[in-house]
Motif scaffolding. Structure first.
Motif, short mmCIF file in Angstrom:
data_model
loop_
_atom_site.label_atom_id
_atom_site.label_comp_id
_atom_site.label_asym_id
_atom_site.label_seq_id
_atom_site.Cartn_x
_atom_site.Cartn_y
_atom_site.Cartn_z
N ILE A 4 0.84 -1.21 0.00
CA ILE A 4 0.00 0.00 0.00
C ILE A 4 0.87 1.25 0.00
O ILE A 4 0.61 2.20 -0.75
CB ILE A 4 -0.95 -0.01 1.21
CG1 ILE A 4 -1.93 -1.17 1.13
CG2 ILE A 4 -1.71 1.32 1.30
CD1 ILE A 4 -2.81 -1.33 2.35
N ILE A 5 1.91 1.25 0.83
CA ILE A 5 2.80 2.41 0.92
C ILE A 5 3.50 2.65 -0.42
O ILE A 5 3.61 3.79 -0.88
CB ILE A 5 3.86 2.20 2.04
CG1 ILE A 5 3.17 2.06 3.40
CG2 ILE A 5 4.86 3.35 2.05
CD1 ILE A 5 2.36 3.24 3.81
N ALA A 9 3.24 5.97 -2.71
CA ALA A 9 4.45 6.73 -3.06
C ALA A 9 4.54 6.94 -4.56
O ALA A 9 4.88 8.03 -5.04
CB ALA A 9 5.69 6.00 -2.54
N ILE A 10 4.22 5.90 -5.32
CA ILE A 10 4.22 6.01 -6.78
C ILE A 10 3.13 6.99 -7.24
O ILE A 10 3.33 7.81 -8.15
CB ILE A 10 4.02 4.63 -7.43
CG1 ILE A 10 5.23 3.74 -7.13
CG2 ILE A 10 3.81 4.76 -8.93
CD1 ILE A 10 5.03 2.29 -7.53
N PHE A 14 3.48 10.55 -9.50
CA PHE A 14 2.75 10.90 -10.71
C PHE A 14 1.89 12.15 -10.52
O PHE A 14 1.68 12.91 -11.47
CB PHE A 14 1.88 9.72 -11.16
CG PHE A 14 2.64 8.65 -11.88
CD1 PHE A 14 3.10 8.87 -13.17
CD2 PHE A 14 2.93 7.44 -11.27
CE1 PHE A 14 3.82 7.90 -13.85
CE2 PHE A 14 3.65 6.46 -11.94
CZ PHE A 14 4.10 6.68 -13.23
N LEU A 15 1.40 12.38 -9.32
CA LEU A 15 0.65 13.60 -9.06
C LEU A 15 1.53 14.84 -9.21
O LEU A 15 1.07 15.88 -9.69
CB LEU A 15 0.02 13.55 -7.66
CG LEU A 15 -1.18 12.62 -7.50
CD1 LEU A 15 -1.60 12.53 -6.04
CD2 LEU A 15 -2.36 13.09 -8.35
N VAL A 16 2.79 14.72 -8.79
CA VAL A 16 3.73 15.83 -8.97
C VAL A 16 4.02 16.04 -10.45
O VAL A 16 4.05 17.17 -10.95
CB VAL A 16 5.03 15.56 -8.19
CG1 VAL A 16 6.09 16.61 -8.52
CG2 VAL A 16 4.77 15.55 -6.69
N ALA A 328 17.68 10.70 -7.57
CA ALA A 328 16.84 11.71 -8.23
C ALA A 328 15.37 11.51 -7.91
O ALA A 328 14.56 12.41 -8.13
CB ALA A 328 17.05 11.66 -9.75
N VAL A 329 15.04 10.33 -7.39
CA VAL A 329 13.66 10.02 -7.02
C VAL A 329 13.50 9.95 -5.52
O VAL A 329 12.52 10.45 -4.95
CB VAL A 329 13.21 8.68 -7.66
CG1 VAL A 329 11.78 8.35 -7.27
CG2 VAL A 329 13.37 8.73 -9.17
N LEU A 330 14.46 9.34 -4.84
CA LEU A 330 14.43 9.19 -3.39
C LEU A 330 15.48 10.08 -2.74
O LEU A 330 16.53 10.34 -3.34
CB LEU A 330 14.67 7.73 -2.99
CG LEU A 330 13.63 6.72 -3.49
CD1 LEU A 330 14.06 5.31 -3.13
CD2 LEU A 330 12.26 7.03 -2.91
#
Length: 413
Positions: A4-5, A9-10, A14-16, A328-330
């Motif tokens: 779920i987490i 997070a994904i 995508f919302l950003v 670049a992601v985390l």
């Protein structure tokens, strides 16, 4: 719960990315998902410690976030005052000629951001560097290129000094590298910045004209600018000599600014230095809060620990390169912490390449570093998609810097 987490997070990512399409502010979406992740952790505790274990890690995460928030608030208040007073633009007018080629400005901006971030923190260096370009009358695409260079240069400038980047300090304190070793990163980092500046300026043949309006700098503004400079230098010195947390020194500097300004403004009606806190863009701070809550939860469920398994499948040099791209992601701090905790066996040259990768790799995406997030909030032309269009240049510069840092370290050490 881990699944779920990860899905949440994904979804936040995508919302950003789709902010300009769905018209939902990134601060709102990340804050919602960040807090939701921790609520789920309380409702579905996965560890043996139960709710107490979750509370302990939430407290640790909130302490880190609070330190960053207060530090950002302090630095942004200084910069908000100086910008509103026109201090930065006035200083630029005095230091630069009335006109300058766009290519020359690109080179100068890259060098300034690199050098400034070597001695100051990335947040301050980004805010001051962006203040220069926000006042320029240039095409949106060109302003995007200037902002892109600033983000990369700021992240590159801090990797060679323990005061310049948190991950550099972490690797140094773990005994993996020495200060002399870290100085080997200066040349590769600066070379990558200059190469990126050249690539970004290839089609820029115009002139940048600086407004010739009389630049008036009041004595009060000079005093506050000196307090700002003293605060930066004091932060570096006190942290190196006595391990005083930077946030404490910056808050002290901010308090000095408030008290001295109270005296300087005593004869001026309707001048309250505290009002400049209201000029801070709290969207940036809320976005930071949401992102760090999400990353903290990923660390809590052990997702970050799986990243070190890349060393079981790739050569060390390639794994370090990939780890930089992952940053670049985390967030690079928990990534570096996970790597140090795993105690991967590497020589000094490889640890130097890790230092460069985790410090600069976050520049490839706009959400990968504090400098990028600040740029996204301060420069309207910068968003996830527009910055992604610069990805080819950034990846080439990062790859060059990584290759140079690794092979130079191998040759010298």
């Amino acid at each position: 719960m881990t699944t779920i987490i990860l899905v949440l997070a994904i979804a936040a990512f995508f919302l950003v990315v789709l902010e300009d399409v769905i018209h939902i502010n990134k601060a709102k979406s990340t804050l919602f998902i960040g807090t939701l992740c921790w609520l789920i952790a309380y409702l579905m505790p996965a560890s043996e410690g139960g709710v107490e274990h979750v509370t302990e890690h939430l407290d640790e995460n909130l302490l880190e976030i609070a330190s960053l928030w207060l530090f950002l608030m302090s630095a942004m208040t200084f910069v908000a005052y100086l910008n509103s007073r026109g201090f930065v633009s006035s200083l630029v007018q005095r230091l630069l000629p009335s006109s300058l080629s766009e290519r020359s400005l690109m080179i100068l901006l890259g060098m300034f951001a690199f050098l400034f971030s070597s001695f100051a923190d990335n947040v301050t260096a980004t805010l001051v560097s962006l203040a220069v370009i926000t006042s320029l009358k240039v095409a949106p695409r060109k302003r995007l290129k200037y902002a892109t260079l600033i983000v990369f240069a700021v992240n590159s400038g801090g990797v060679s000094l323990i005061t310049g980047d948190v991950t550099t300090l972490m690797i140094f304190l773990s005994g993996k590298v020495s200060i002399a070793n870290l100085l080997l990163l200066v040349a590769p980092s600066l070379t990558a910045v200059m190469v990126l500046a050249v690539m970004l300026s290839l089609r820029m043949n115009g002139e940048v004209v600086f407004e010739s309006t009389p630049a008036v700098i009041e004595r009060t503004d000079v005093v506050i600018a000196l307090i700002f400079l003293t605060t930066i230098l004091g932060t570096l010195g006190l942290n190196a000599a006595f391990q005083i947390p930077p946030v404490l020194t910056f808050l002290f500097g901010l308090s000095c600014m408030f008290l001295i300004a109270q005296y300087l403004f005593r004869k001026k009606a309707n001048r309250n230095i505290l009002n400049y806190i209201r000029e801070i863009e709290f969207d940036t701070l809320l976005f930071f809060l949401g992102v760090l809550l999400i990353v903290g939860m990923l660390k809590e469920v052990g997702v970050l620990n799986y990243l070190t398994s890349v060393y079981d499948h790739l050569p060390t040099s390639a794994a370090n390169y990939v780890l930089g791209l992952v940053s670049a992601v985390l967030d690079n701090v928990p990534l570096t912490a996970a790597l140090l905790k795993a105690d991967v066996s590497m020589d000094t040259a490889s640890w130097l390449s890790v230092t460069y990768a985790t410090g600069v790799g976050g520049s490839v995406l706009i959400i990968g570093s504090a400098a990028g997030i600040i740029a996204m909030s301060k420069v309207k032309e910068v968003n996830f998609i527009s910055y992604l269009s610069m990805g080819g240049y950034l990846l080439a510069a990062y790859s060059l810097g990584y290759w140079l840092s690794y092979h130079l370290a191998q040759a010298v050490l």
